[in-house]
Write a protein that holds these residues in place. Structure first.
Motif, PDB file in Angstrom:
ATOM      1  N   LEU A  13       0.808  -1.228   0.000  1.00 51.57           N
ATOM      2  CA  LEU A  13       0.000   0.000   0.000  1.00 51.57           C
ATOM      3  C   LEU A  13       0.840   1.276   0.000  1.00 51.57           C
ATOM      4  N   PRO A  14       1.960   1.349   0.717  1.00 53.84           N
ATOM      5  CA  PRO A  14       2.744   2.592   0.661  1.00 53.84           C
ATOM      6  C   PRO A  14       3.362   2.863  -0.699  1.00 53.84           C
ATOM      7  N   HIS A  15       3.314   1.901  -1.602  1.00 59.60           N
ATOM      8  CA  HIS A  15       4.000   2.043  -2.890  1.00 59.60           C
ATOM      9  C   HIS A  15       3.034   2.148  -4.067  1.00 59.60           C
ATOM     10  N   LEU A  16       1.752   2.395  -3.805  1.00 63.47           N
ATOM     11  CA  LEU A  16       0.806   2.597  -4.899  1.00 63.47           C
ATOM     12  C   LEU A  16       0.973   3.992  -5.471  1.00 63.47           C
ATOM     13  N   ASP A  17       0.820   4.115  -6.785  1.00 64.68           N
ATOM     14  CA  ASP A  17       0.912   5.429  -7.427  1.00 64.68           C
ATOM     15  C   ASP A  17      -0.232   6.335  -6.995  1.00 64.68           C
ATOM     16  N   THR A  18      -1.424   5.759  -6.873  1.00 63.54           N
ATOM     17  CA  THR A  18      -2.602   6.503  -6.437  1.00 63.54           C
ATOM     18  C   THR A  18      -3.376   5.632  -5.455  1.00 63.54           C
ATOM     19  N   PRO A  19      -4.099   6.231  -4.518  1.00 62.05           N
ATOM     20  CA  PRO A  19      -4.881   5.433  -3.574  1.00 62.05           C
ATOM     21  C   PRO A  19      -5.946   4.610  -4.303  1.00 62.05           C
ATOM     22  N   MET A  20      -6.289   3.468  -3.730  1.00 61.72           N
ATOM     23  CA  MET A  20      -7.372   2.677  -4.308  1.00 61.72           C
ATOM     24  C   MET A  20      -8.687   3.434  -4.183  1.00 61.72           C
ATOM     25  N   PRO A  21      -9.564   3.321  -5.187  1.00 62.20           N
ATOM     26  CA  PRO A  21     -10.882   3.943  -5.072  1.00 62.20           C
ATOM     27  C   PRO A  21     -11.626   3.409  -3.853  1.00 62.20           C
ATOM     28  N   PRO A  22     -12.406   4.251  -3.167  1.00 65.03           N
ATOM     29  CA  PRO A  22     -13.119   3.789  -1.971  1.00 65.03           C
ATOM     30  C   PRO A  22     -14.243   2.836  -2.328  1.00 65.03           C
TER      31      PRO A  22
END
Length: 455
Positions: A13-22
């Motif tokens: 999770l700290p290495h995602l380019d963008t947050p996952m959609p809620p």
């Protein structure tokens, strides 16, 4: 090749380019969000930007019974396929469940026991997850109830026997125990979505029970990171390098487990990540032919809608021996990485998958599950002529690491059909897929946190 059992799980999770959609609340239900019986530690593991999570002592002790799992260079398999580069196999089939599923089953049983839950209820396709959950519940003193896809249970009755040996109650799905089964009974004997839906409903209506899931949740993918972390250490001990990592995908836990630690390591060090290839069944091609949209995770539709690559939760997936891959959608974490281009995908038909499994059997004396055969077929392509991902042909230049997620000793009926030339594919027609996803809301490029149903 041995290696120390990791003391921590590693999150991507700290290495995602963008947050996952809620997640979103389905219109008209008034429901959604985290269910009250989900232990808060699992919630935290799904949302916090924390990279390393300590493995509880009780879980680590249980892991030590079968971990580290073997990794070796499959030279016999290489010769059989005419490989241009080395192929390394990471084998997860050596525990009582016969698959990687035990890695998260043990963790979940630990956390649910601490939360005061008395019975865990789940749905299973091929039976590996049901067996893993039955074993974990037996070890941690919990009751277990499993709804297993009817066609799989009939084809592999000894999966049910093994679960019952471990103390679980096993029901063929569709069963006569739930309202969701009564509503969806016709033509759904192949539906993992329905089996999961039955488990959701049963757990919600029985005191002291909780639903648990083995593949699609972010926390279950986190628990599987022990696979990739071990593999990295084992490859280093061999002085080996790979530039492609392959796993089969139902929802995505074994693929996430083998591949995402390599992605996290590369991102943390500022280096290019290996090619991460998700091998899916041609009968349920969500990553190669699906849409990125909000969809149900099970047939009840009682939980939140998740952003996933999907062929539609109501699509009648054809019967196939790839039972554990016969799920309509990919995990939201896997889907998000597919959407940002951080992983590739390829679809494999069951004749090719089982043929690859036979090659591993005859040349490495390891009998893989049909699901794992899909990963082996993709690995063989990467190591030889290349494998397609849309209009692109993907190839490995230095080496391929493939996760053989489970054994095939309870799948010999499938291999018998291979030997008799009786295997067929039933890939979905374009019109059928279009109809199945036509009512879904697409994921927009940016979805604000807390947003409601997209309009």
């Amino acid at each position: 090749m041995s290696a120390p059992v990791p003391g921590h799980w590693r999150s991507v999770l700290p290495h995602l380019d963008t947050p996952m959609p809620p997640d979103l609340t389905p219109p008209g239900t008034g429901r959604g969000g985290v269910q009250v019986n989900l232990p808060m530690e699992l919630v935290r593991q799904s949302v916090q930007q924390r990279e390393y999570w300590p493995i509880p002592a009780e879980v680590a002790t249980a892991y030590a019974r079968y971990r580290p799992t073997p990794l070796w260079r499959a030279t016999g398999f290489e010769r059989a396929i005419g490989a241009r580069v080395p192929v390394y196999v990471k084998y997860e089939g050596g525990n009582i469940s016969g698959s990687h599923k035990l890695n998260t089953a043990l963790a979940q049983a630990h956390y649910y026991k601490k939360a005061g839950i008395k019975e865990l209820v789940t749905g299973t396709g091929a039976g590996q997850w049901g067996t893993a959950m039955a074993a974990a519940c037996a070890l941690f003193g919990l009751d277990c109830r499993v709804f297993m896809v009817d066609s799989s249970l009939r084809r592999k009755p000894y999966r049910g026997v093994l679960m019952r040996m471990l103390g679980a109650r096993v029901h063929s799905s569709p069963s006569g125990l739930t309202e969701v089964a009564a509503r969806h009974r016709t033509g759904t004997g192949n539906s993992l979505s329905l089996a999961i839906g039955e488990a959701v409903e049963y757990a919600a209506t029985h005191e002291g029970a909780a639903f648990c899931i083995g593949s699609g949740e972010t926390y279950s993918i986190l628990h599987q990171s022990v696979i990739g972390m071990e593999a990295r250490s084992q490859l280093a001990a061999l002085g080996a390098e790979v530039d492609a990592v392959v796993g089969c995908v139902g929802a995505g836990s074994n693929f996430g487990g083998i591949a995402l630690p390599f992605h996290a390591e590369a991102r943390a060090g500022g280096a290019p990540a290996p090619l991460l290839v998700a091998a899916e069944s041609a009968t349920a091609p969500k990553l190669t032919r699906g849409v990125y949209a909000y969809d149900k995770t099970d047939a009840t539709g009682s939980g939140p809608l998740e952003a996933m690559y999907t062929i539609g939760s109501d699509y009648p997936i054809p019967d196939a021996h790839s039972a554990g891959l016969r799920f309509h959608g990919a995990a939201k974490l896997i889907s998000a990485l597919r959407h940002t281009g951080d992983l590739a995908a390829t679809a494999v038909g069951q004749p090719d998958a089982l043929a690859a499994g036979r090659l591993l059997t005859t040349h490495e004396t390891v009998l893989p599950a049909p699901e794992s055969g899909h990963a082996l077929a993709a690995a063989a392509r990467l190591a030889t002529s290349g494998t397609p991902d849309g209009d692109t042909v993907l190839s490995a230049r230095r080496g391929v690491l493939v996760c053989v997620s489970g054994h095939g000793y309870l799948d010999l009926g499938a291999y018998e059909q291979l030997l008799e030339g009786a295997l067929e594919d039933e890939a979905p027609a374009d019109a059928a897929l279009l109809a199945a996803v036509s009512g879904l809301a697409p994921v927009r490029p940016a979805v604000p946190a807390g947003a409601g149903w997209p309009r």
